[in-house]
Motif scaffolding. Structure first.
Motif, mmCIF file in Angstrom:
data_model
loop_
_atom_site.group_PDB
_atom_site.id
_atom_site.type_symbol
_atom_site.label_atom_id
_atom_site.label_comp_id
_atom_site.label_asym_id
_atom_site.label_seq_id
_atom_site.Cartn_x
_atom_site.Cartn_y
_atom_site.Cartn_z
ATOM 1 N N UNK A 119 -1.438 18.388 79.854
ATOM 2 C CA UNK A 119 -1.492 19.772 80.331
ATOM 3 C C UNK A 119 -0.388 20.026 81.356
ATOM 4 N N UNK A 120 -0.171 19.079 82.261
ATOM 5 C CA UNK A 120 0.900 19.203 83.260
ATOM 6 C C UNK A 120 2.274 19.213 82.579
ATOM 7 N N UNK A 121 2.453 18.346 81.609
ATOM 8 C CA UNK A 121 3.743 18.285 80.899
ATOM 9 C C UNK A 121 4.019 19.611 80.198
ATOM 10 N N UNK A 122 3.015 20.166 79.525
ATOM 11 C CA UNK A 122 3.254 21.418 78.802
ATOM 12 C C UNK A 122 3.406 22.600 79.752
ATOM 13 N N UNK A 123 2.760 22.536 80.941
ATOM 14 C CA UNK A 123 3.037 23.562 81.951
ATOM 15 C C UNK A 123 4.507 23.513 82.331
#
Length: 152
Positions: A14-18
């Motif tokens: 989720x952090x990477x895609x943010x």
């Protein structure tokens, strides 16, 4: 894969895609390279967002989190970069300890419908994963058809 590993993996994803989405927005609005960066990063983030929610609910049921902890975990996906700190808080508080609850015990909570469904899913893992992926794809497709949350 333990509940802890599953939840942590999706929190990091989720952090990477943010990061991808924010970079795409910077390229679109600051560098003015066109819509293509957001057109690529947006759907990737959206799909991972939905998968994170599904993984969060599955882990919450398995770990028997309270409604408040579950809501905090799910809501953390809405705030950029919040999923990892929330995952760390949940882990440090001991709420990610243990393995999957594959068999019923004498605990009356094991007779609840969600707990029975979880055990069925764990007993039919590939079928359950397939159904969950299809569900995420269907929701994702419907959301793509409906369009972005803000005019664009």
């Amino acid at each position: 894969m333990s509940p802890r590993t599953l939840f942590r993996s999706f929190a990091v994803a989720e952090v990477v895609t943010w990061s991808l989405l924010i970079a795409g927005m910077l390229l679109k609005y600051v560098a003015r390279v066109g819509d293509w960066p957001v057109s690529i990063a947006g759907p990737i983030h959206g799909f991972v967002f939905l998968a994170y929610l599904v993984a969060g609910v599955v882990v919450a049921v398995n770990q028997r989190w309270s409604a408040g902890v579950t809501l905090a975990a799910l809501a953390s996906a809405v705030v950029p970069y919040a999923s990892v700190p929330v995952e760390r808080w949940i882990d440090r508080s001991g709420r990610l300890r243990g393995d999957w609850r594959r068999t019923a015990t004498d605990d009356p909570r094991d007779r609840r419908p969600l707990d029975r469904l979880l055990r069925w899913m764990l007993g039919h893992l590939w079928l359950a994963l397939g159904l969950l992926v299809v569900g995420v794809v269907v929701v994702f497709t419907v959301l793509l058809i409906v369009g972005p949350p803000v005019g664009g």
